[in-house]
Write an enzyme that holds these catalytic residues in place. Structure first.
Site, short mmCIF file in Angstrom:
data_model
loop_
_atom_site.label_atom_id
_atom_site.label_comp_id
_atom_site.label_asym_id
_atom_site.label_seq_id
_atom_site.Cartn_x
_atom_site.Cartn_y
_atom_site.Cartn_z
N TYR A 1 -1.58 -16.39 15.88
CA TYR A 1 -0.95 -17.57 15.52
C TYR A 1 0.26 -17.98 16.05
CZ TYR A 1 -3.61 -17.64 11.32
OH TYR A 1 -4.85 -16.65 10.36
N GLY B 1 -11.19 -17.34 7.57
CA GLY B 1 -11.21 -17.27 9.58
C GLY B 1 -10.93 -16.12 9.51
N ASP B 2 -9.41 -15.47 8.89
CA ASP B 2 -9.68 -14.42 9.21
C ASP B 2 -10.40 -13.08 8.54
OD1 ASP B 2 -6.25 -14.76 10.11
OD2 ASP B 2 -5.64 -15.69 8.47
N SER B 3 -11.19 -13.44 7.54
CA SER B 3 -12.14 -13.05 6.97
C SER B 3 -13.01 -12.94 7.73
CB SER B 3 -12.40 -12.86 5.65
OG SER B 3 -13.21 -12.57 4.77
#
Length: 465
Positions: A140, A257-259
């Site tokens: 990030y 997106g993290d999932s």
């Protein structure tokens, strides 16, 4: 996988301030959010790690944390679910505060300038990365993926340990040996342009060109570009890229997106190949959005201290209805046999979906169709009819009923609107009384002239003879 899944990356503190709004501020054209409730959750690599841990995996998070109030809140939330191995974060903890009402974000406030700077790492960081069964780098742009010691440890992992790199435009290029890169369309465009590629436009053709460029330039086995509602496009050196399509999912996509990345790295750890892993990732991200996405993570943490955003089953019709009602939305339902889906059905379903916030289709069972239409019907069994209906973007879910009318099912479903075609004008609808008894309304919608299953079957028989 016996060795833990290690997530390496930057964590944020995400806070949803959730309330209701029915009026504008008297001194500015902005909504007044009342009865606001604060719901904090980990963001960035913290959310990815939390979702991986919610699936039952042993997770170790390697990150950087500041010794401030926000950093301590983050650590406390994360350590309930995983081992946290933290470098020092120089500066304030990054925080994103979203003000939400009616299931929508009204505003977002960002604060915190913290960065992970180079320096020595202790044996816990070294041991965590060296002992990984799989690694997700969730970048990030806050310096963890830039840290030279961390990069060295990642570069020394054996080829048997799959590494998935979820990049950021302000982050760092992946280390050699990465199995899969997972940018979204915008990130892929920025990364390819920064790498000297002159590729214009968006959509599948441009995504394919960018994916191939990044894979060649960075020496990566696979590049999976996430495309939102379209799914993800995998460029893995094959002659043609592989598209993993998404199931229809409406709602807040924050954290999807993290999932996706968390599911993909878990699938690779379990031995899946790249196409299968990307397909699993797209399916999980679709479920995540349908279940309420990151906002639901915050709500679940607030209610129970536990996030359950990786269910073993797909969200069913009752989940859709509950979620819609919880958000103050309108539940629309319609029903029928839908034996041979045709343009008239599609038109009716599209109009119905526009009337509310979800559309539930009540489908006659095979026995119910035979009782109504005769022994030669249905042409298509109920399971296939449901599968076709749920593949339509306008249909949120379908339910099968065995009775001659859907009235018993509607007694439980209690939609706000029950939709039928205009051919029922003047006819007695036995379910109308049930609908109105629960403060719902029956709505008739126009039909496409000349479209019906009976006419299709009659025409087909005539042509066959």
């Amino acid at each position: 996988m016996t060795a833990p899944l290690v997530v390496v990356g930057d964590v944020l503190l995400d806070i949803d301030v959730v309330g209701s709004s029915s009026r504008l501020c008297p001194d500015a054209p902005v909504p007044v959010v009342e009865q606001a409730e604060e719901r904090p959750r980990p963001g960035g690599a913290g959310l990815a790690a939390l979702l991986a841990a919610a699936g039952g995996r042993e997770v170790v998070l390697v990150t950087a944390l500041a010794d401030d109030d926000q950093g301590r809140r983050l650590r406390a939330m994360l350590e309930r679910h995983m081992e946290v191995v933290a470098l020092h974060l120089h500066g304030g903890t990054p925080c994103k505060l979203r003000i939400r009402s009616g299931g929508q974000s009204v505003a977002r406030l960002d604060a915190g300038d913290g960065q992970a700077l180079d320096g020595p790492v202790g044996p816990r960081v070294t041991g965590a990365i060296a002992g990984a069964g799989a690694v997700l780098v969730s970048d990030y742009g806050r310096g963890v993926s830039r840290h030279r010691a961390v990069r060295s440890l990642l570069g020394e992992l054996p080829p048997s340990v799959p590494v998935v790199w979820d990049p950021h435009p302000r982050g760092e290029p992946p280390v050699p040996g990465v199995r899969l890169l997972t940018p979204n369309q915008e990130e892929a465009a920025r990364l390819a342009a920064a790498d000297g590629a002159d590729i214009t436009g968006f959509g599948l053709p441009a995504a394919g060109r960018r994916g191939r460029h990044l894979g060649r330039s960075w020496g990566i086995d696979g590049v999976a570009i996430t495309l939102g509602a379209q799914g993800a496009l995998l460029c893995d050196g094959s002659q043609a890229p592989f598209l993993a399509p998404a199931r229809p999912a409406r709602g807040d996509s924050c954290g999807a997106g993290d999932s996706f990345a968390a599911e993909v790295v878990g699938a690779l750890a379990d031995g899946a190949d790249l196409p299968a892993a990307v397909t699993e990732g797209v399916d999980r991200a679709s479920e995540f959005v349908r279940a309420g996405a990151a906002a639901a993570v915050a709500a679940q943490l607030a209610d129970t201290g536990t996030a359950r955003l990786t269910p073993e089953r797909r969200e069913d019709a009752w989940d859709v209805v509950e979620r819609t009602r919880r958000a103050g939305g309108t539940v629309v339902a319609t029903g029928g046999c839908f034996d041979l889906l045709h343009a008239g059905h599609v038109s009716l379903l599209r109009q119905a979906r526009r009337l509310g916030d979800c559309l539930i289709v009540c489908v006659n069972s095979d026995a119910s169709v035979r009782h109504r239409k005769g022994p030669s019907r249905p042409i298509t069994p109920a399971a296939d009819r449901v599968r076709v209906l749920e593949a339509l973007s306008d249909v949120d879910a379908a339910l099968v009923f065995d009775d001659d009318t859907p009235a018993p099912l509607l007694e439980r479903l209690r939609p706000d609107l029950w939709v039928k075609g205009a051919d029922h004008a003047g006819a007695a609808l036995p379910e109308a009384e049930t609908i109105r008894a629960h403060n719902g309304e029956v709505i008739l919608l126009p039909l496409l002239e000349g479209r019906s299953t009976t006419r299709l079957l009659t025409t087909t028989k005539g042509n066959a003879s």
